[in-house]
Structure formats: C-alpha cells, structure tokens
Design a protein around this motif. Sequence first.
Motif: not given
Length: 154
Positions: A51-54, A89-93
């Motif tokens: 899947a790649g990074p998940v 990188p898109h959602d620090r949570r």
Amino acid sequence: MAPSSQDEAIARLTTMLRRMGAASALHSQAVAKRVGLSSVDLECLDMILLAGPVTAGQIMEHTKLTSGAVTGLIDRLARKGYVERAADPHDRRKVIVRIVPAAIRPLQQQFAPMAERSAALMRQYSPEELELIAGFVEKGTALALERASELEGG
C-alpha cells in the motif's frame, strides 16, 4: 445427470485454488517463523509494503484489527526495524507508517526463491494467458475481500 465439463473444470480449479491458498499460507508462516514474526505481523507488513506509507487508521481499515492491536502491531514492527513512524505532512494529528527499505531487504530475500520459481512458471505462459490469469486472480481477490467484509458485518 452427469456434470458438464465446465462443472468438472470449476471443481478442479476450486480445489487447486484452495490448495494454493493453503500452500501460500504455509510458506508465509515458514518465512515468518524464520524471521521471528507472527504470521499476522508478516501479512500486515506485506500490506504496508504493497500500500505504501499508511496511517494507523488505514491499517485498521485493511486488517479489521482494533486500535490497540494496530498500535501493538506497529510497535512490534518498529522494534524489529521494519517500519518507522513519521508525522503526516498534511495532518499533524496523524502518524504515517512506512517501510524501512534497508531493513526489509533481508526479509524480501526469504521470498526471493519462491518469486524466482513463480516467475519461471509464469514464463511458460503467453502474455495473453498471463493477462487472463491476472484478471481472474484480481476478480477473485475482490470477491474474497468482499466476503471478508460481509463476515465482519460491513
């Protein structure tokens, strides 16, 4: 009424697919044992690789494991050095789980003999035949995932 040749072919193929699934599970289990992972951890690692990074949430969605089980899975794989956590990188949570390529190479080498033998087998078929087989496997995989979701109540 005697079964048709199609019925006989379906029965034979069904038996062969069941045997192939069992043999694949036994091979995977043997590799997992050799590298000190559980079969489930190895299969989840493969899912992350494919899947790649998940995110942890995506692992939960794919595996149907609980949040706590996924955290334990990621912890075990990280301790062994196979994966690392990184900030999304898109959602620090969110935390992204990604493969550590250098750590995964020795594990991939355990699968290399089977991959080589499978490639040799596949070379016995024409590109058109391989496309037909690939299409069948793709559709069969989708059916299995759909049924697994049904069994999980989804």
